[in-house]
Design an enzyme around this catalytic site. Structure first.
Site, PDB file in Angstrom:
ATOM      1  N   TYR A  28      34.404 -29.832 -11.477  1.00  0.00           N
ATOM      2  CA  TYR A  28      33.684 -28.689 -10.912  1.00  0.00           C
ATOM      3  C   TYR A  28      32.576 -29.170  -9.984  1.00  0.00           C
ATOM      4  O   TYR A  28      32.083 -30.294 -10.118  1.00  0.00           O
ATOM      5  CB  TYR A  28      33.097 -27.792 -12.011  1.00  0.00           C
ATOM      6  CG  TYR A  28      31.974 -28.423 -12.816  1.00  0.00           C
ATOM      7  CD1 TYR A  28      30.643 -28.319 -12.406  1.00  0.00           C
ATOM      8  CD2 TYR A  28      32.231 -29.118 -14.006  1.00  0.00           C
ATOM      9  CE1 TYR A  28      29.617 -28.887 -13.144  1.00  0.00           C
ATOM     10  CE2 TYR A  28      31.213 -29.689 -14.748  1.00  0.00           C
ATOM     11  CZ  TYR A  28      29.902 -29.567 -14.317  1.00  0.00           C
ATOM     12  OH  TYR A  28      28.884 -30.132 -15.043  1.00  0.00           O
ATOM     13  N   CYS A  29      32.196 -28.307  -9.041  1.00  0.00           N
ATOM     14  CA  CYS A  29      30.998 -28.522  -8.230  1.00  0.00           C
ATOM     15  C   CYS A  29      30.084 -27.324  -8.472  1.00  0.00           C
ATOM     16  O   CYS A  29      30.162 -26.702  -9.528  1.00  0.00           O
ATOM     17  CB  CYS A  29      31.344 -28.725  -6.755  1.00  0.00           C
ATOM     18  SG  CYS A  29      32.164 -27.310  -5.973  1.00  0.00           S
ATOM     19  N   PHE A  30      29.209 -26.995  -7.533  1.00  0.00           N
ATOM     20  CA  PHE A  30      28.253 -25.927  -7.831  1.00  0.00           C
ATOM     21  C   PHE A  30      28.915 -24.556  -7.924  1.00  0.00           C
ATOM     22  O   PHE A  30      28.708 -23.807  -8.872  1.00  0.00           O
ATOM     23  CB  PHE A  30      27.124 -25.902  -6.794  1.00  0.00           C
ATOM     24  CG  PHE A  30      26.072 -24.877  -7.109  1.00  0.00           C
ATOM     25  CD1 PHE A  30      25.313 -24.973  -8.266  1.00  0.00           C
ATOM     26  CD2 PHE A  30      25.847 -23.805  -6.266  1.00  0.00           C
ATOM     27  CE1 PHE A  30      24.357 -24.020  -8.584  1.00  0.00           C
ATOM     28  CE2 PHE A  30      24.890 -22.840  -6.567  1.00  0.00           C
ATOM     29  CZ  PHE A  30      24.145 -22.952  -7.725  1.00  0.00           C
ATOM     30  N   SER A  79      34.685 -29.312  -4.644  1.00  0.00           N
ATOM     31  CA  SER A  79      35.809 -29.349  -5.595  1.00  0.00           C
ATOM     32  C   SER A  79      37.134 -29.494  -4.868  1.00  0.00           C
ATOM     33  O   SER A  79      38.003 -30.284  -5.269  1.00  0.00           O
ATOM     34  CB  SER A  79      35.824 -28.074  -6.445  1.00  0.00           C
ATOM     35  OG  SER A  79      34.746 -28.053  -7.351  1.00  0.00           O
ATOM     36  N   TYR A 124      29.989 -24.747 -11.503  1.00  0.00           N
ATOM     37  CA  TYR A 124      28.838 -24.781 -12.408  1.00  0.00           C
ATOM     38  C   TYR A 124      28.197 -23.412 -12.554  1.00  0.00           C
ATOM     39  O   TYR A 124      27.826 -22.990 -13.658  1.00  0.00           O
ATOM     40  CB  TYR A 124      27.806 -25.789 -11.887  1.00  0.00           C
ATOM     41  CG  TYR A 124      26.471 -25.703 -12.578  1.00  0.00           C
ATOM     42  CD1 TYR A 124      26.248 -26.381 -13.774  1.00  0.00           C
ATOM     43  CD2 TYR A 124      25.432 -24.928 -12.055  1.00  0.00           C
ATOM     44  CE1 TYR A 124      25.029 -26.289 -14.427  1.00  0.00           C
ATOM     45  CE2 TYR A 124      24.214 -24.833 -12.702  1.00  0.00           C
ATOM     46  CZ  TYR A 124      24.019 -25.515 -13.883  1.00  0.00           C
ATOM     47  OH  TYR A 124      22.804 -25.411 -14.532  1.00  0.00           O
TER      48      TYR A 124
END
Length: 364
Positions: free
Chosen positions: A97-99, A105, A126
């Site tokens: 995952y990224c933000f 991603s 996130y």
């Protein structure tokens, strides 16, 4: 070879099953808050992310993406890709995952796919996971709960950990809430505290818990704050009080604040530095309440504490710690808790010794 899996859009089982998560955000983002099973293998380091962000504001997305590819290229790209591949192969049931589940991603997925690995991501990233955990906390705050109270040393934290429906706020915060409350390891950030707390709640729910037991806490636990919804619910909850004898409570405190802390400091730092840090820990705890004790009494109890530490270091005996712990309870902690408890008197539904309260709560 990893079998292709769908991207994750349902989060409960991720946390209940302790699913490994690969966090693609920059280290500075990860340090502010992440999840108990997440490991930071960033697409971009802090300075790279900062440069790309500046470029995005000045020249737009295409230019920022081009700069990102320029910064993460060649050996740098190869090293990061090797990290991601190793994580994916070691954690075939994990996710990345990224933000927000966006560009970082997708780029990571693309590079992994080019290397022969199809690895799924968390939809929404996130931000979506964090929102889900906050909603979990607020949901639990609306469910029945009982608070276990009692004077310092009553074993309240031990009890909530022994109960199937107990939630350990201090454990989630990695701080015991008092002037002597810190551990050898650092206290969690507010976000990490909330995330760990929510995951524990999810696991209890998965075990069928619908009534929760919390230790009686104020809003602050060290530098952390109990989530507002939980704090408000605790302020209206029934209270069960542990009434244990003073000698029993002192024995617990010696075990927790002296034996355990001395052992942990030495285990982490070696014999000499461990003793120094352990001594500093106890002295700082006393220093934190000096104004409430009054300077004369503070100096007397500090001297007793130093003597107890010296004796412990010399021959291993612990009995002299009674000389500062007993008056500290009688003169400071017990009167303070008696006052706090007076404001909850109308909510007390049960009193007993440790085992009696534990048995009563176990039936909830």
């Amino acid at each position: 070879m990893l079998m292709p899996r769908q991207n994750c859009e349902v989060f409960r089982q991720l946390f209940v099953n302790d699913t490994p998560l690969m966090d693609m955000r920059a280290p500075i983002e990860f340090a502010q808050g992440a999840f108990p099973t997440s490991i930071n293998h960033p697409l971009m380091e802090d300075e790279e992310r900062k440069a790309v962000g500046t470029c995005y504001k000045a020249h737009g997305q295409d230019a920022a993406i081009a700069l990102g590819h320029q910064l993460v290229n060649g050996d740098i790209k190869a090293a990061r890709l090797a990290q991601w591949k190793a994580f994916a192969e070691e954690n075939p049931n994990g996710y990345l995952y990224c933000f927000r589940g966006g560009l970082r991603s997708r780029i990571t997925q693309q590079w992994l796919k080019e290397a022969g690995i199809d690895y799924p991501m968390v939809v929404g990233g996130y931000k979506a996971l964090r929102r889900f955990l906050i909603e979990t906390i607020d949901t639990v705050a609306q469910q029945p709960m009982t608070i276990v109270g009692g004077n310092t040393g009553s074993g309240k934290t031990i009890m909530v950990n022994e109960l199937a429906n107990g939630i350990d706020l201090e454990g989630a915060a990695n701080h015991r809430g008092s002037s002597f409350g810190r551990y050898v390891t650092a206290q969690r950030t507010q976000i990490d505290f909330e995330n760990v707390l929510a995951v524990e709640m999810l696991k209890k729910q998965a075990q069928g818990c619908t009534h929760f037991v919390f230790e009686d806490e104020g809003r602050a636990i060290g530098s952390a704050s109990v989530p507002l919804s939980i704090n408000a619910a605790m302020g209206n909850a029934d209270v069960a009080i542990v009434d244990d004898p003073l000698d029993v409570r002192i024995d617990r405190l010696i075990d927790d604040y002296v034996v355990r802390m001395q052992r942990d400091y030495i285990a982490q730092n070696g014999e000499q530095q461990g003793w120094e840090l352990f001594t500093e820990y106890l002295e700082r705890g006393m220093f934190g309440i000096r104004k409430r004790l009054g300077m004369k009494r503070y100096e007397e109890l500090l001297a007793a504490q130093k003597q107890a530490i010296a004796t412990q270091k010399s021959n291993g005996t612990l009995a002299e710690h009674d000389n500062w712990l007993r008056p500290l309870l009688i003169e400071y902690y017990d009167p303070m808790y008696t006052y706090q408890l007076s404001k909850k008197a109308d909510r007390i539904v049960f009193r007993g010794n440790y085992q009696e309260v534990k048995s009563w709560l176990a039936d909830k």
